[in-house]
Write an enzyme that holds these catalytic residues in place. Structure first.
Site, PDB file in Angstrom:
ATOM      1  N   TYR A 101      -1.548  11.528 -15.622  1.00 48.10           N
ATOM      2  CA  TYR A 101      -2.036  12.374 -16.714  1.00 48.10           C
ATOM      3  C   TYR A 101      -2.095  11.571 -18.002  1.00 48.10           C
ATOM      4  CZ  TYR A 101      -1.934  15.951 -20.397  1.00 48.10           C
ATOM      5  OH  TYR A 101      -2.216  16.698 -21.500  1.00 48.10           O
ATOM      6  N   GLU A 187      -8.474  15.290 -22.609  1.00 48.53           N
ATOM      7  CA  GLU A 187      -7.394  15.353 -21.624  1.00 48.53           C
ATOM      8  C   GLU A 187      -7.928  14.996 -20.247  1.00 48.53           C
ATOM      9  OE1 GLU A 187      -5.831  19.252 -20.167  1.00 48.53           O
ATOM     10  OE2 GLU A 187      -3.942  18.556 -21.014  1.00 48.53           O
TER      11      GLU A 187
END
Ligand code: GDP
Ligand code: MN
Length: 381
Positions: A101, A187
């Protein structure tokens, strides 16, 4: 403005971030055709301005063009979490070794950027931050200095060594995308390391600062490609701020502060707003007609409350505007009108003389809200 994943991935590609090959499909046939092109196996992903698709059935791993068509047909017919779906993204299926991530966001309270990274991608990042904050690396980035090598080392240090180099290249591009596209959030969840060692952005979430769209014409043009509500489209075209809520009172006011206060006072009388619309400085007949049309086109509206405080806007002009608007469109519900401020008396006199059967005049905001709540059939104790 939240971009669809496929738009975010177009931006990623343009900034040198590797993403899977993909095709946007608007029909089951197009999805089948794309799946054939990827060798018969693919991933079909719903395109909505919302997350949680993995858990909610919005991501389907398919093993044949037929299956792709079937899953796409269902996604288009059923929508996702209340959002209409008019397209899916069909992507090649990649063999994943692990899910990571990475993200950057603008922290409005401190005025700097925050970079986040964790080796535990694929899961909800809010949950991870709450449960195991130690697994999350966080750096603060001064916008005047930008992303420095020590930021990059800190962030990518959380990844397994085999993924660091590939991830660092992506993280660097991600930050320049954030700056160049005036994004408030970029993101990648998951950022994946593939079995062959390549690092690829499997998902893309990009939020563009609405206030920067004037200098981002290419991104502003994307806004027209979202399937938005017909009522919202009309309001936007007229330059009006319209927000849909779930009560029964339609609210029109001039100025954001007054509109918010009106919502509160209506709530105090036990009613809830169906929607609200800020006409801003101007309250001409045209603006009023469009505003009323927009508000009345919402079938949930049982009563309209128009709350105007005249400053530069004169109440007599508003009064004539409301009457002219009601000459053009038919009001199907009562309209409570409160006029105060500049030329209020003149405005009220005009309304009283017109004696329009739908208009209920109220001298104060408090009385207007009480009337509206009563007429909406929602008045509390
Ligand atoms: P989100 O849940 O809306 O954020 O959707 P994502 O794009 O993040 O997808 C959710 C999950 O689907 C990912 O975490 C992956 O586990 C899985 N997924 C998505 N694309 C692929 C793919 O190409 N191959 C495999 N094996 N899994 C995938
Ligand atoms: Mn995701």
């Amino acid at each position: 403005m939240d971009l669809y994943e496929h738009m975010g991935k177009d931006l990623f590609r343009a900034h040198g971030i590797p993403v899977p090959q993909g095709v946007v499909a608007r029909s089951p046939e197009e999805a089948a055709e794309a799946t054939r092109r990827f060798g018969g196996a693919a991933v079909v992903k719903v395109q909505v301005q919302a997350g949680g698709r993995g858990k909610g059935g919005g991501v389907a791993l398919v093993d044949s063009p037929d299956e792709a068509a079937r899953r796409t047909a269902r996604m288009l017919a059923e929508g996702f979490a209340g959002h209409p779906v008019d397209r899916v993204l069909v992507e090649e299926r990649l063999p994943i070794e692990r899910e990571l991530y990475a993200s950057f966001l603008l922290d409005r309270s401190s005025g700097d950027y925050v970079g986040l990274a964790t080796a535990e991608g694929g899961v909800e990042i809010e949950a991870l931050a709450a449960e195991r904050p130690g697994a999350l690396r966080r750096v603060r980035i001064d916008p005047m200095l930008g992303l420095r090598p020590y930021h990059l080392r800190e962030l990518t240090g959380v990844f397994p060594p085999s993924a660091r180099e590939g991830a660092a290249a992506i993280v660097r591009c991600l930050f320049s995308l954030l700056r160049e596209a005036d994004a408030t959030l970029v993101e990648v969840n998951p950022l994946v390391e593939l079995v062959d060692g390549r690092v690829v952005a499997l998902d893309a979430k990009v939020t563009i600062d609405d206030n920067a769209l004037v200098r981002q014409p290419d991104l502003a043009a994307l806004r027209d490609r979202f399937p938005i509500d017909e009522v919202e489209r009309r309001a936007r075209q007229a330059g009006l701020q319209y927000v849909k809520l779930d009560g029964r009172v339609g609210i029109i006011g001039n100025g954001a502060g007054l509109v918010m206060a009106t919502l509160d006072v209506v709530a105090r009388y036990g009613a809830r707003a169906a929607n609200f619309l800020d006409v801003g400085g101007g309250a001409s007949a045209d603006t009023m007609a469009t505003s009323l049309e927009v508000i009345l086109s919402d079938p949930a509206v049982r009563v309209v409350l128009i709350n105007i405080f005249g400053g530069i806007t004169r109440c007599d002009v508003v009064a004539r505007g409301v009457l002219e608007a009601l000459g053009r469109i038919e009001a199907t519900v009562p309209i409570v009108l409160r006029l105060d401020g500049t030329n209020a008396e003149e405005g009220r006199r005009i309304i009283a003389e017109a004696a329009h059967p739908r208009i209920v005049s109220a001298p104060t905001m408090d009385e207007a809200a009480a009337q509206a709540a009563r007429l909406a059939g929602e008045a509390g104790p």
